[in-house]
Design a protein around this motif. Structure first.
Motif: not given
Length: 351
Positions: A38-43, A61-64, A84-86, A115-118
């Protein structure tokens, strides 16, 4: 990563958020896939608050991806990496530093490939204006790189609308709207990356404009916001707000809300009482921390971080004072009353 420590920190942050905001409304969590990348795409409006609201309630449990200039110093770098911040490098970090993004894009592709979230803010900057700004191509480059390396990867793009009543005020109300996922591979053309990027950005932009308030009219922006505020429109409801935006004329109104009614004066009295209950914290904030806030978009972040650190210290000091005056049980009782009254004022009384 120590899962227990991560869970403890997440619990503390989540508890703090629900004490800081008058109301947090989460909608559309059922749209978030649990078994796909998953790629979360927020404003992006309120700096770190946007990150925390998603991190604590997104069911993953996303990476950022985080601006690289905050990774200064070995200690901060270790903390950000732990959570998990890059880093993502921008032109302001130096033209030579942009080459580092190649390594970061590959790392993001690996995150998705596993298969992780970003979480990526596709607007690439923050701004309090109630509109979806033009999306950068950075997030589409990560998608393209991921599909180059993992051709069968089914990346789910989840647009997220963050909606604050007033992101600089306390207490504020906020809603987080998760949109329906968009399959990136449906728009991937291995022979035309430009068209791929354009198609994905159009899909995400259209989705975001429905999940958050979008006032496109730049010339009449202020008058439209004045009109919405005057009418008491609930900015945490993006669908209703956008419908109102369409119906209002662009002329705005000349008389801004003059709700100096007894009710508002009463609210002011309750706010004074809240500050009085927590006077040392309030004075430290107003005269020491608040002047250090670099820009309005960081106001919510600084308020939250300061309160999360200062309020427990204040309660501990107050407890030490009270136990020298009354019994331990009475001291605990007084502190409990103080906390409950403060929370009730924030949650049920103050605007």
């Amino acid at each position: 990563m120590n899962e227990f420590m991560y869970s403890v920190v997440k619990f503390i942050i989540k508890t703090g958020l629900y004490g800081f905001y008058k109301r947090i409304e989460i909608k559309g969590l059922e749209h978030v896939p649990t078994n796909k990348p998953v790629m979360f795409l927020p404003n992006h409006q309120s700096a770190l608050m946007d990150v925390l609201l998603i991190a604590t309630d997104c069911n993953r449990k996303p990476y950022f991806l985080t601006r690289a200039d905050v990774f200064k110093g070995r200690f901060l770098k270790r903390i950000f990496t732990y959570f998990q911040m890059m880093p993502i490098y921008r032109i302001r970090d130096g033209r030579n530093s942009l080459s580092n993004n190649n390594k970061i894009f590959n790392a993001c592709a690996k995150v998705l490939g596993n298969g992780n979230a970003l979480v990526i803010f596709p607007e690439a900057n923050h701004n309090l204006r109630r509109r979806v700004r033009p999306l950068s191509k950075g997030f589409t480059r990560i998608i393209i790189r991921s599909l180059e390396l993992y051709p069968n990867l089914d990346i789910q793009l989840v647009p997220v609308g963050l909606n604050y009543k007033n992101a600089t005020h306390f207490p504020d109300r906020v809603s987080v709207h998760y949109g329906k996922p968009i399959s990136a591979k449906l728009f991937f053309d291995p022979n035309d990356y430009t068209q791929t990027s354009k198609a994905i950005k159009e899909q995400v932009t259209t989705a975001l404009q429905k999940l958050t308030t979008h006032i496109e009219d730049d010339d009449n922006y202020e008058s439209l916001v004045d009109r919405l505020e005057y009418e008491g429109i609930d900015f945490t409801d993006p669908i209703a707000t956008n419908n109102w935006v369409k119906t209002y004329s662009s002329s705005g109104i000349s008389n801004r809300s003059s709700n100096s009614s007894w009710e508002n004066r009463g609210k002011g009295s309750f706010r004074f009482f809240l500050y009085l209950l927590n006077l040392p914290v309030y004075l430290l904030w107003k005269y020491w921390m608040k002047p250090k806030v670099p820009e309005a978009e960081f106001m919510g972040t600084f308020k939250f971080a300061f309160g999360l650190l200062a309020y427990p210290v204040y309660l501990c000091l107050l407890f030490l004072i009270l136990v020298n005056m009354v019994s331990v049980k009475m001291a605990i009782f007084i502190l409990a009353i103080q906390v409950v009254v403060s929370l009730c004022l924030i949650k049920y009384v103050l605007r």
